[in-house]
Design a protein around this motif. Structure first.
Motif, PDB file in Angstrom:
ATOM      1  N   GLY A  75       0.831  -1.196   0.000  1.00  9.58           N
ATOM      2  CA  GLY A  75       0.000   0.000   0.000  1.00  9.58           C
ATOM      3  C   GLY A  75       0.868   1.249   0.000  1.00  9.58           C
ATOM      4  O   GLY A  75       0.591   2.226  -0.693  1.00  9.58           O
ATOM      5  N   MET A  76       1.955   1.224   0.793  1.00 10.88           N
ATOM      6  CA  MET A  76       2.824   2.400   0.867  1.00 10.88           C
ATOM      7  C   MET A  76       3.528   2.682  -0.460  1.00 10.88           C
ATOM      8  O   MET A  76       3.805   3.839  -0.787  1.00 10.88           O
ATOM      9  CB  MET A  76       3.842   2.253   2.004  1.00 10.88           C
ATOM     10  N   ALA A  77       3.837   1.636  -1.231  1.00 13.54           N
ATOM     11  CA  ALA A  77       4.441   1.873  -2.552  1.00 13.54           C
ATOM     12  C   ALA A  77       3.427   2.594  -3.444  1.00 13.54           C
ATOM     13  O   ALA A  77       3.793   3.480  -4.234  1.00 13.54           O
ATOM     14  CB  ALA A  77       4.877   0.550  -3.178  1.00 13.54           C
ATOM     15  N   LEU A 140      -7.251  12.110   0.668  1.00 14.90           N
ATOM     16  CA  LEU A 140      -8.327  11.865   1.626  1.00 14.90           C
ATOM     17  C   LEU A 140      -8.330  10.414   2.058  1.00 14.90           C
ATOM     18  O   LEU A 140      -7.955   9.521   1.284  1.00 14.90           O
ATOM     19  CB  LEU A 140      -9.694  12.170   0.995  1.00 14.90           C
ATOM     20  N   GLU A 141      -8.757  10.238   3.303  1.00 11.51           N
ATOM     21  CA  GLU A 141      -9.179   8.910   3.759  1.00 11.51           C
ATOM     22  C   GLU A 141     -10.555   9.131   4.337  1.00 11.51           C
ATOM     23  O   GLU A 141     -10.781  10.147   5.013  1.00 11.51           O
ATOM     24  CB  GLU A 141      -8.285   8.408   4.898  1.00 11.51           C
ATOM     25  N   SER A 142     -11.458   8.219   4.109  1.00 12.90           N
ATOM     26  CA  SER A 142     -12.776   8.334   4.730  1.00 12.90           C
ATOM     27  C   SER A 142     -13.428   6.955   4.697  1.00 12.90           C
ATOM     28  O   SER A 142     -13.597   6.405   3.607  1.00 12.90           O
ATOM     29  CB  SER A 142     -13.653   9.330   3.976  1.00 12.90           C
ATOM     30  N   THR A 144     -11.443   7.731   8.322  1.00 11.95           N
ATOM     31  CA  THR A 144     -10.002   7.842   8.543  1.00 11.95           C
ATOM     32  C   THR A 144      -9.496   6.767   9.509  1.00 11.95           C
ATOM     33  O   THR A 144     -10.231   6.283  10.365  1.00 11.95           O
ATOM     34  CB  THR A 144      -9.643   9.222   9.137  1.00 11.95           C
ATOM     35  N   ASN A 145      -8.241   6.463   9.342  1.00 10.75           N
ATOM     36  CA  ASN A 145      -7.531   5.530  10.206  1.00 10.75           C
ATOM     37  C   ASN A 145      -6.744   6.349  11.233  1.00 10.75           C
ATOM     38  O   ASN A 145      -5.888   7.143  10.822  1.00 10.75           O
ATOM     39  CB  ASN A 145      -6.565   4.702   9.339  1.00 10.75           C
ATOM     40  N   PRO A 146      -6.923   6.211  12.527  1.00  9.08           N
ATOM     41  CA  PRO A 146      -7.815   5.276  13.208  1.00  9.08           C
ATOM     42  C   PRO A 146      -9.043   5.953  13.826  1.00  9.08           C
ATOM     43  O   PRO A 146      -9.774   5.317  14.551  1.00  9.08           O
ATOM     44  CB  PRO A 146      -6.917   4.771  14.346  1.00  9.08           C
ATOM     45  N   VAL A 169      -8.305   9.310  -3.034  1.00 10.06           N
ATOM     46  CA  VAL A 169      -8.934   8.789  -1.817  1.00 10.06           C
ATOM     47  C   VAL A 169      -8.339   7.425  -1.497  1.00 10.06           C
ATOM     48  O   VAL A 169      -8.330   6.526  -2.351  1.00 10.06           O
ATOM     49  CB  VAL A 169     -10.472   8.654  -1.989  1.00 10.06           C
ATOM     50  N   ASP A 170      -7.833   7.280  -0.275  1.00  9.11           N
ATOM     51  CA  ASP A 170      -7.413   5.962   0.209  1.00  9.11           C
ATOM     52  C   ASP A 170      -8.682   5.244   0.662  1.00  9.11           C
ATOM     53  O   ASP A 170      -9.296   5.619   1.657  1.00  9.11           O
ATOM     54  CB  ASP A 170      -6.412   6.140   1.360  1.00  9.11           C
ATOM     55  N   ASN A 171      -9.072   4.226  -0.095  1.00  3.40           N
ATOM     56  CA  ASN A 171     -10.366   3.559   0.118  1.00  3.40           C
ATOM     57  C   ASN A 171     -10.209   2.226   0.861  1.00  3.40           C
ATOM     58  O   ASN A 171     -11.082   1.366   0.792  1.00  3.40           O
ATOM     59  CB  ASN A 171     -11.023   3.324  -1.251  1.00  3.40           C
TER      60      ASN A 171
HETATM   61  C1  LIG Z   1      -5.511   3.223   5.320  1.00  9.60           C
HETATM   62  C2  LIG Z   1      -4.167   2.647   4.990  1.00  9.60           C
HETATM   63  N1  LIG Z   1      -3.542   3.031   3.868  1.00  9.60           N
HETATM   64  C3  LIG Z   1      -2.321   2.541   3.542  1.00  9.60           C
HETATM   65  C4  LIG Z   1      -1.674   1.641   4.341  1.00  9.60           C
HETATM   66  C5  LIG Z   1      -0.315   1.114   3.941  1.00  9.60           C
HETATM   67  O1  LIG Z   1      -0.460  -0.144   3.358  1.00  9.60           O
HETATM   68  P1  LIG Z   1       0.659  -1.309   3.404  1.00  9.60           P
HETATM   69  O2  LIG Z   1       0.828  -1.693   4.829  1.00  9.60           O
HETATM   70  O3  LIG Z   1       0.043  -2.360   2.533  1.00  9.60           O
HETATM   71  O4  LIG Z   1       1.895  -0.742   2.818  1.00  9.60           O
HETATM   72  C6  LIG Z   1      -2.293   1.206   5.510  1.00  9.60           C
HETATM   73  C7  LIG Z   1      -1.610   0.234   6.393  1.00  9.60           C
HETATM   74  O5  LIG Z   1      -2.007   0.017   7.525  1.00  9.60           O
HETATM   75  C8  LIG Z   1      -3.579   1.720   5.842  1.00  9.60           C
HETATM   76  O6  LIG Z   1      -4.217   1.353   6.966  1.00  9.60           O
END
Ligand SMILES: Cc1ncc(COP(=O)(O)O)c(C=O)c1O
Length: 376
Positions: A75-77, A140-142, A144-146, A169-171
């Motif tokens: 996800g981070m990549a 955006l995240e929605s 959101t974490n956490p 948007v991070d879904n």
């Molecule tokens: C909302 C969200 N986006 C991105 C990431 C990053 O993803 P990854 O751990 O697969 O690199 C995370 C990881 O916890 C996450 O919770």
């Protein structure tokens, strides 16, 4: 086709006699070819792979994207790749609370002078829209974490478009079964596939979904050059996980709704955030823009200090104390154990990722720990 059919039937090999039902794991580093190259040639396995392509087709279909998604090593990549779209000297607007890895990466890039970061409370629509002035990219995240804050996605995405600000948007938390940001006005969607899409806590993978061929071509080039690509087996595991996304989510959401209700009534609990609770500040918005449920993450603040909260977590037996979320097994974590989590997140906040175990077993485990807090 409806999305709960797409998860099962998408990305399959052509319906030919004797064709395998599942796409194979294609292990190759290169592809045959001798003539001049064109855009459709696979060429080399850092550019594409047939196993990724099967996963990328299904994800695009789920997100209502006109073109295949792009898969990444994590996800981070995927996040890092999208952040390359912020121009040097430009401005990124992002939630004050969102996945702390995304926040950290953005701030590191800011410290290096690459771009400026403006953090906002994304539940505050006016403040978010005001922050777009002169900005280049809106992240955006929605929910959101956490903290599970809910942004008014149609309103802020429309404002971004009007202001010429690219939006992503991070879904990850909602999944495309519950929320499709491209249809709400986003330019890009990111996933930590590691979570719900793969669903079994056994693979790390990421994805970006693009609204236009130009964005996709740009990010695909970036991915090929940076090399943050998944292994074919990881992509295959992710696709295998997607097959059961609908049933996993149905079950975990029903349990999350029930647990949130029971937790809200427990005297050992100070606060519960779950967008499915009618009393939750994000409930109305989430009901309007999410489709079919509110996800299966709950944020919980117990009536206890850090040490007692830690003892509660360590005493659980059905729940696994661990970071991450979205798998079949229920996980719980005090988020501030990560030193990079923003200090506006309460230091005893527990993030609960509800899995697919029996809801009464999950409840009895939590209740025993919370009862002990009350009886102290
Ligand atoms: C909302 C969200 N986006 C991105 C990431 C990053 O993803 P990854 O751990 O697969 O690199 C995370 C990881 O916890 C996450 O919770």
């Amino acid at each position: 086709m409806r999305k709960d059919t797409v998860v099962v039937s998408g990305g399959r090999p052509a319906h030919e006699h004797d064709a395998p039902v599942n796409p194979p794991v294609v292990l190759t580093s290169t592809y045959r070819g001798a003539g001049d190259l064109n855009d459709r040639d696979r060429t080399y396995a850092r550019f594409t792979n047939p196993t990724w392509e099967a996963f990328e087709d299904v994800l695009a279909d789920l997100e209502d994207a006109p073109i295949p998604a792009l898969s990444y090593a994590s996800g981070m990549a995927a996040v890092a790749s999208v952040l390359t779209l912020v121009p040097v000297g430009g401005t990124l607007v992002m939630p004050q609370h969102c996945y702390q890895g995304t926040l950290q990466l953005a701030h590191r890039l800011e410290e290096r002078g690459i771009f400026a970061v403006r953090t906002v409370d994304v539940a505050d629509t006016d403040a978010t829209i005001a922050a777009l002035r002169g900005a280049d990219v809106l992240w955006l995240e929605s929910p959101t974490n956490p903290m599970l804050e809910v942004a008014d996605l149609p309103a802020v995405l429309a404002a971004a478009r009007e202001a010429g600000v690219l939006s992503c948007v991070d879904n990850t938390f909602a999944t495309p079964l519950l929320q499709r940001p491209l249809t709400l006005g986003a330019d890009l969607v990111v996933h930590s596939v590691t979570k719900y899409l793969a669903g079994h806590s056994d693979v790390v993978l990421g994805a970006v979904v693009c609204s236009t061929p130009e964005l996709r071509a740009n990010l695909k080039k970036q991915r090929s050059l940076e090399g943050a690509i998944p292994g074919p087996f990881e992509a295959w595991l992710a696709l295998r996980g997607v097959r059961t996304l609908s049933v996993r989510l149905e079950r975990s959401m029903a349990s999350a709704a029930e647990l949130a209700r029971r937790l809200s009534a427990h005297p050992g609990v100070s606060e519960v955030r779950y967008p499915g609770l009618p009393s939750d500040p994000g409930h109305e918005r989430a009901a309007a823009q999410m489709d079919g449920g509110f996800g299966s993450i709950i944020s919980l603040v117990p009536l206890a200090e850090v040490a007692a909260t830690q003892t509660l977590v360590e005493g659980l037996s059905v729940w696994t104390p661990a970071t991450s979320l979205g798998g079949v097994e229920s996980l719980v974590e005090r988020r501030r154990r990560h030193h990079d989590e923003p200090d506006t997140v309460p230091d005893t906040l527990l993030r609960l990722s509800v899995g697919i175990e029996n809801v009464d077993d999950l409840w009895e485990d939590l209740k025993a720990g919370l009862d002990e807090l009350v009886d102290r």
